[in-house]
Structures are given as structure tokens and as C-alpha cells.
Design a protein around this motif. Sequence first.
Motif, PDB file in Angstrom:
ATOM      1  N   TRP A 167       5.418   4.753   2.168  1.00  0.00           N
ATOM      2  CA  TRP A 167       5.938   5.960   2.828  1.00  0.00           C
ATOM      3  C   TRP A 167       6.650   5.605   4.128  1.00  0.00           C
ATOM      4  CZ3 TRP A 167       7.055  10.130   0.545  1.00  0.00           C
ATOM      5  CH2 TRP A 167       6.284  10.607  -0.514  1.00  0.00           C
ATOM      6  N   GLU A 213       0.832  -1.202   0.000  1.00  0.00           N
ATOM      7  CA  GLU A 213       0.000   0.000   0.000  1.00  0.00           C
ATOM      8  C   GLU A 213       0.863   1.247   0.000  1.00  0.00           C
ATOM      9  OE1 GLU A 213      -3.294   0.501   2.734  1.00  0.00           O
ATOM     10  OE2 GLU A 213      -3.231  -1.660   3.033  1.00  0.00           O
ATOM     11  N   GLU A 214       0.276   2.349  -0.463  1.00  0.00           N
ATOM     12  CA  GLU A 214       1.054   3.586  -0.551  1.00  0.00           C
ATOM     13  C   GLU A 214       1.533   4.025   0.825  1.00  0.00           C
ATOM     14  OE1 GLU A 214      -1.000   6.901  -2.348  1.00  0.00           O
ATOM     15  OE2 GLU A 214       0.729   8.191  -1.915  1.00  0.00           O
ATOM     16  N   ARG A 215       0.671   3.837   1.822  1.00  0.00           N
ATOM     17  CA  ARG A 215       1.030   4.256   3.171  1.00  0.00           C
ATOM     18  C   ARG A 215       2.255   3.481   3.676  1.00  0.00           C
ATOM     19  NH1 ARG A 215      -2.977   2.377   7.546  1.00  0.00           N
ATOM     20  NH2 ARG A 215      -1.663   0.571   7.171  1.00  0.00           N
TER      21      ARG A 215
END
Length: 264
Positions: A13, A8-10
Motif C-alpha cells: 500500500w 507485506e501488504e502494508r
Amino acid sequence: MHFALCIEERDMWYIVSIILGAIVGSFLNVCIYRLPKEESIIWPGSHCPQCKKPIKVYDNIPLISYLLLKGRCRYCRKSISYQYPLVEGITALSSLFLLMRFGPSLSYLIYFVSVASLMVITVIDLQHQIIPDVISLPGIGIGLLASLVIPQITFFDSLKGVLLGGGSLFIVGTLYQWLFKREGMGGGDVKLLAMIGAFLGWKAVILTILLSSLVGSISGIMIMILKGKDFKYAIPFGPFLSLGAVIALFYGESLIKWYLYWNR
Ligand SMILES: [Zn+2]
């Protein structure tokens, strides 16, 4: 490849923030080692403090190289201080926590700069009992400018933070010197608290003073009991101010709300 697509993008990060934190931590180690010696932090590249051999790029990977080399220099086999992976690890975690708090934003970057500066100041103050002006003075300027572009703080909050931070410790220091005829609060602490005020604002300065005095006096008493030192044994105050500031950064609002709730 499938893994990369699932991530996931989170989470991406989070991973980026940890890697960035570890790399910055590695650079902070260079600053911690060289700033007190007034050496350049850019040139020459890293070398072993014992045998002076330059450290190859593949031996200079934050955290990982220390584990692979089992904490020893590849050439002279002398042990490398645990301070290096410790600073890299704490910086990586700080970066992650700040990202979780502020998201991938300008605020994250600015608070990461402030926490990284506090990290360098803490270790240098512990080792040399000095707080380098080359960090605290530009820090005041960066904090003031940052207040113009991040939503967490206004410029006047930041400016009041500088005046309150610098002013209050200056007054305490002058009073102490006048009463006890010796220096209790270094000028470095004054500039450090002004820097903290610039980044975090005036409310955080009050909280930082309270928290650092509390933790500082408890630690001071414990050191005196354990080591039998008398009251004149000077304990550097920079690490306590830095710790207080980081607590104020993460929990300041909750602490102030909690205080107001119980004092309605
Ligand atoms: Zn070596």
C-alpha cells in the motif's frame, strides 16, 4: 518473483500510494500551468513550454523522466522548471503520509483530494496572486458531501467550518478595507478558507487561522528585512492558509489536546 511474494501488504500500500501520488502530482503540474491561462486541463496532451513539441509517454514518467533527461527537454534541451519534480515529489510524499495516517480508506482518498487542491492553489497563488474559483468553489461542495461518508467529521462540523471559514475572513477583509482603504484579504482567500472548513471542520478553521497568521507574519517580517519592502508589499496569503490547513489536518487533535492540557 520471490520479492513480490515476500512483500507485506502494508508495504504494498505504501508503494501504491507513492506511485499514485507522483502520477497525481504530474497532473497537478498541468493544472498549475493551464488553469491560470483558462486552458483545458485534458486536451491537448503535455508539450514542452519552450519548443511546443508534444512530450512522449516515456518522457512523461513522474520524477523518473526528469532525472533521466537531467531536467532538460529531449528536443530543444532547454531546462525544465524544478517545480515539476518538486510538485510530484511533495504530492507523492503527502499521499504516503495520508495513507500512513488513514490507511487504505475513503478518508485517505478524500483528504488526498483536499491536499492536492491546496497544492495547486499554493503554487498558482505564489505565481499569479490568484486563487482559482474553479478549485475552491467545487472544493466546498466536495468537502460538505465527503463529511457524510467519512468518520472523521460530521456534516454539521463541515457546514460550521464553511460558515466560520468564509465568514471570519470576510469580516476581517471588510474591516481591513474600511480601516486602511485598500484591499488586504482577497476574495480568493475567503473561498479557500471556506473550502478548508468544509474538509476539516470548524475547529481546524480556527487552528488554520492561528497557524497561518503566525507563519505568515514571521515570513512577512523576514521578507521585509531581507528585501527591504515596506508594509504595503502584498504577500499571497493562500500558501500560508494551505500550510496551516495541512498542519491542522495532521496535528490538529494533538495541538488542541496540548492546548487544553496547559489551560486546565
Ligand atoms: Zn523543448
